[in-house]
Design a protein around this motif. Structure first.
Motif, PDB file in Angstrom:
ATOM      1  N   THR A 259       0.813  -1.217   0.000  1.00  9.81           N
ATOM      2  CA  THR A 259       0.000   0.000   0.000  1.00  9.81           C
ATOM      3  C   THR A 259       0.845   1.265   0.000  1.00  9.81           C
ATOM      4  N   GLN A 260       2.195   1.106   0.144  1.00  4.80           N
ATOM      5  CA  GLN A 260       3.111   2.256   0.167  1.00  4.80           C
ATOM      6  C   GLN A 260       2.735   3.249   1.262  1.00  4.80           C
ATOM      7  N   THR A 261       2.446   2.734   2.463  1.00  7.86           N
ATOM      8  CA  THR A 261       2.019   3.598   3.565  1.00  7.86           C
ATOM      9  C   THR A 261       2.789   3.275   4.837  1.00  7.86           C
ATOM     10  N   TRP A 262       2.944   4.297   5.695  1.00  9.31           N
ATOM     11  CA  TRP A 262       3.513   4.154   7.026  1.00  9.31           C
ATOM     12  C   TRP A 262       2.398   4.307   8.059  1.00  9.31           C
ATOM     13  N   MET A 263       2.407   3.480   9.088  1.00  9.86           N
ATOM     14  CA  MET A 263       1.430   3.567  10.169  1.00  9.86           C
ATOM     15  C   MET A 263       2.171   3.693  11.492  1.00  9.86           C
ATOM     16  N   THR A 264       1.807   4.693  12.279  1.00 15.06           N
ATOM     17  CA  THR A 264       2.454   4.905  13.579  1.00 15.06           C
ATOM     18  C   THR A 264       2.014   3.835  14.568  1.00 15.06           C
ATOM     19  N   LEU A 265       2.993   3.234  15.259  1.00 15.80           N
ATOM     20  CA  LEU A 265       2.736   2.210  16.270  1.00 15.80           C
ATOM     21  C   LEU A 265       2.893   2.815  17.665  1.00 15.80           C
ATOM     22  N   PRO A 266       2.474   2.109  18.694  1.00 13.81           N
ATOM     23  CA  PRO A 266       2.753   2.571  20.058  1.00 13.81           C
ATOM     24  C   PRO A 266       4.259   2.729  20.269  1.00 13.81           C
ATOM     25  N   SER A 267       4.640   3.657  21.115  1.00 11.99           N
ATOM     26  CA  SER A 267       6.059   3.922  21.371  1.00 11.99           C
ATOM     27  C   SER A 267       6.665   2.881  22.300  1.00 11.99           C
ATOM     28  N   MET A 268       7.976   2.702  22.177  1.00 13.48           N
ATOM     29  CA  MET A 268       8.704   1.809  23.071  1.00 13.48           C
ATOM     30  C   MET A 268       8.746   2.382  24.482  1.00 13.48           C
ATOM     31  N   ASN A 269       9.193   1.558  25.405  1.00 13.28           N
ATOM     32  CA  ASN A 269       9.331   2.014  26.789  1.00 13.28           C
ATOM     33  C   ASN A 269      10.543   2.916  26.968  1.00 13.28           C
ATOM     34  N   ARG A 270      11.588   2.716  26.147  1.00  8.94           N
ATOM     35  CA  ARG A 270      12.806   3.500  26.257  1.00  8.94           C
ATOM     36  C   ARG A 270      13.153   4.114  24.907  1.00  8.94           C
ATOM     37  N   PRO A 271      13.523   5.404  24.868  1.00  7.69           N
ATOM     38  CA  PRO A 271      14.083   5.948  23.631  1.00  7.69           C
ATOM     39  C   PRO A 271      15.462   5.346  23.399  1.00  7.69           C
ATOM     40  N   ARG A 272      15.808   5.097  22.137  1.00  8.29           N
ATOM     41  CA  ARG A 272      17.109   4.513  21.853  1.00  8.29           C
ATOM     42  C   ARG A 272      17.489   4.765  20.400  1.00  8.29           C
ATOM     43  N   LYS A 273      18.785   4.898  20.175  1.00 11.98           N
ATOM     44  CA  LYS A 273      19.336   4.983  18.826  1.00 11.98           C
ATOM     45  C   LYS A 273      20.420   3.920  18.686  1.00 11.98           C
ATOM     46  N   MET A 274      20.944   3.739  17.463  1.00 11.87           N
ATOM     47  CA  MET A 274      22.010   2.761  17.213  1.00 11.87           C
ATOM     48  C   MET A 274      21.611   1.367  17.697  1.00 11.87           C
ATOM     49  N   CYS A 275      20.329   1.027  17.523  1.00 10.84           N
ATOM     50  CA  CYS A 275      19.831  -0.268  17.942  1.00 10.84           C
ATOM     51  C   CYS A 275      19.622  -1.158  16.719  1.00 10.84           C
ATOM     52  N   SER A 276      19.299  -2.414  16.955  1.00 10.24           N
ATOM     53  CA  SER A 276      19.037  -3.363  15.871  1.00 10.24           C
ATOM     54  C   SER A 276      17.642  -3.946  16.037  1.00 10.24           C
ATOM     55  N   GLY A 277      17.076  -4.436  14.944  1.00 12.51           N
ATOM     56  CA  GLY A 277      15.746  -5.020  14.991  1.00 12.51           C
ATOM     57  C   GLY A 277      15.703  -6.364  14.286  1.00 12.51           C
ATOM     58  N   VAL A 278      14.851  -7.266  14.772  1.00 20.15           N
ATOM     59  CA  VAL A 278      14.635  -8.572  14.133  1.00 20.15           C
ATOM     60  C   VAL A 278      13.181  -8.987  14.349  1.00 20.15           C
ATOM     61  N   PHE A 279      12.695  -9.866  13.473  1.00 22.71           N
ATOM     62  CA  PHE A 279      11.438 -10.565  13.705  1.00 22.71           C
ATOM     63  C   PHE A 279      11.767 -11.973  14.164  1.00 22.71           C
ATOM     64  N   MET A 280      11.070 -12.419  15.209  1.00 22.22           N
ATOM     65  CA  MET A 280      11.263 -13.774  15.729  1.00 22.22           C
ATOM     66  C   MET A 280       9.951 -14.240  16.331  1.00 22.22           C
ATOM     67  N   ASN A 281       9.507 -15.425  15.945  1.00 25.87           N
ATOM     68  CA  ASN A 281       8.226 -15.950  16.435  1.00 25.87           C
ATOM     69  C   ASN A 281       7.082 -14.972  16.207  1.00 25.87           C
ATOM     70  N   ASN A 282       7.111 -14.322  15.044  1.00 27.60           N
ATOM     71  CA  ASN A 282       6.076 -13.361  14.637  1.00 27.60           C
ATOM     72  C   ASN A 282       5.965 -12.158  15.568  1.00 27.60           C
ATOM     73  N   LYS A 283       7.043 -11.877  16.288  1.00 31.68           N
ATOM     74  CA  LYS A 283       7.108 -10.669  17.105  1.00 31.68           C
ATOM     75  C   LYS A 283       8.339  -9.874  16.682  1.00 31.68           C
ATOM     76  N   PHE A 284       8.288  -8.565  16.914  1.00 28.11           N
ATOM     77  CA  PHE A 284       9.397  -7.688  16.536  1.00 28.11           C
ATOM     78  C   PHE A 284      10.210  -7.348  17.777  1.00 28.11           C
ATOM     79  N   TYR A 285      11.529  -7.445  17.651  1.00 26.34           N
ATOM     80  CA  TYR A 285      12.420  -7.172  18.778  1.00 26.34           C
ATOM     81  C   TYR A 285      13.375  -6.031  18.430  1.00 26.34           C
TER      82      TYR A 285
END
Length: 432
Positions: A259-285
């Motif tokens: 759909t070429q769209t961005w949707m805002t999600l709930p915010s994390m508990n901690r602000p952070r930069k220089m982090c990494s992300g993965v999907f595992m067991n259908n959850k995002f880390y």
């Protein structure tokens, strides 16, 4: 390497059911038969070679057009004819077996072949470039993973580990500010997104595999850089990072490439930069990162897409990154999380039950980095891939090492190498 006229039969993917293999073979034979019905003079243009011999035109091999390029079709193939020249029903693609079965055959071809298939006629070209096949492949869980990486600014290469072929992407649009800024990359659906800065604002450049071209992508609701991200089929999530003023963010967004769209999600508990992300067991880390220029975070966060909530995981990234180092080098294979400890040059596996890391063995010997920078550690289907190489004056060697995780220490196999810049600026794996 495939030879001759085999470009319509996939040998890269595991074979599916026997019936589908028969349809794929029928597709190939129909194409060959239809070619044979044309006269020799039509097919070759009669190029004399030593008197009465002629050189016949052949179907494009996979190596002729691995990436779909803009092309002008010959008049006899663009005037609404099917693959078998005498048929006029373009919706059937391969008229004797119908459009639906034609598409089912193509789904089980390697996507390395799609460039050659698109060159057959206008109907096939439109089908390939529409993205319909890739959407159906996702629905049928048919996936091939290609590795995209940049070792020189504004230049990208791709590697197909199934056919063991290198591909050079078109050069990115020239932009002085973008060249000098920090960049992140993300492959989602059939797109490669590259995020960077332009003076005081952020921009997104998008490479489309369907058109083999770069264009401006859709900006996030809250543009950022230095974020963590990961993709799952046609969707991707970005979290954290910094805005144009350098403020560290806790916000997150979900991108849908269809759909070429961005949707805002709930915010994390901690602000952070220089982090990494993965999907595992259908959850995002989100793993590791910095809460400030001096504070290294050892906690991770888990986002449940169904519940729409974040959960902090204490000490999830302990020891994986430092204040002067790169973001954690992490990858997921078969829902198991692995990390490359660039300081100790070791591979670790995450123990979910005990929330701890277990050392498995060493990284490839020649994979060099500068505090983790310049080295790529990615999942590519069932393989872990390490991309890097030894440094050298005036250039270097880029090497791709692969290991399929199993019991015992890593046993790395060198699957590809070439002379190139040995510092990997950005890397992403596209599965479609």
């Amino acid at each position: 390497m495939l030879e001759g006229q085999s470009c319509l039969i996939s040998r890269a993917l595991p074979s599916s059911c026997e019936q589908e293999s028969k349809w794929a073979y029928m597709t190939y034979r129909l194409l060959e038969t239809s070619k044979g019905k044309r006269s020799l003079s039509e097919e070759s243009g009669e190029v004399p070679q030593g008197g009465d011999s002629v050189k016949r035109r052949r179907l494009p091999e996979v190596s002729d057009c691995l990436i779909i390029e803009e092309m002008e079709l010959p008049a006899d193939e663009s005037n609404h004819q099917g693959v078998a020249g005498e048929y006029s029903d373009t919706n059937s693609l391969i008229h004797p077996i119908g459009r639906d079965i034609s598409i089912n055959c193509l789904l089980h071809c390697s996507r390395s072949d799609y460039g050659a298939i698109a060159s057959l006629n206008q109907s096939f070209r439109s089908l390939i470039r529409s993205g319909e096949l890739y959407k159906l492949r996702r629905q049928n869980k048919i996936t091939e993973h290609w590795i995209y990486f940049s070792c020189n600014v504004l230049e990208w290469e791709a590697y197909d580990p199934y056919r063991r072929r290198w591909m050079t992407l078109p050069r990115m649009p020239h932009n002085e500010c973008f060249m000098c800024s920090d960049k992140e990359s993300l492959a989602v659906g059939t797109e490669l997104l590259v995020f960077g800065k332009e003076v005081t604002s952020h921009i997104v450049l998008k490479y489309s595999m369907l058109t083999n071209s770069w264009s401006h992508g859709v900006e996030m609701n809250s543009p950022r850089c230095l974020f963590g991200s990961a993709s799952l089929r046609e969707k991707a999530i970005v979290a954290g990072g910094t805005d144009a003023q350098g403020t560290i963010l806790s916000s997150a967004e979900l991108y849908n490439s269809e759909t070429q769209t961005w949707m805002t999600l709930p915010s994390m508990n901690r602000p952070r930069k220089m982090c990494s992300g993965v999907f595992m067991n259908n959850k995002f880390y989100v793993i590791g990162g910095m809460a400030s220029n001096a504070e290294v975070l050892t906690c991770g966060e888990e986002y449940d897409l169904d519940k729409g909530v974040w959960r902090i995981i204490p000490n999830m990234s302990s020891g994986l990154n430092g204040a002067a180092g790169a973001p954690p080098l992490v990858a997921v294979v078969n829902d198991e999380l692995y990390a490359a400890d660039y300081a100790a040059k070791e591979v670790r596996k995450y123990d979910k039950e005990n929330n701890s890391w277990v050392t498995l063995g060493s990284l490839p010997e020649r994979s060099m980095s500068m505090n983790g920078w310049g080295l790529a550690f990615r999942a590519c289907g069932e393989q872990l891939i390490v991309i890097g190489g030894p440094r050298a004056m005036g250039g270097g060697m880029i090497e791709l090492n692969s290991w399929i995780p199993r019991d015992g220490p890593p046993e790395w196999n060198l699957i590809a190498s070439k002379h190139s810049g040995s510092f990997v600026y950005n890397c992403a794996v596209m599965g479609c």
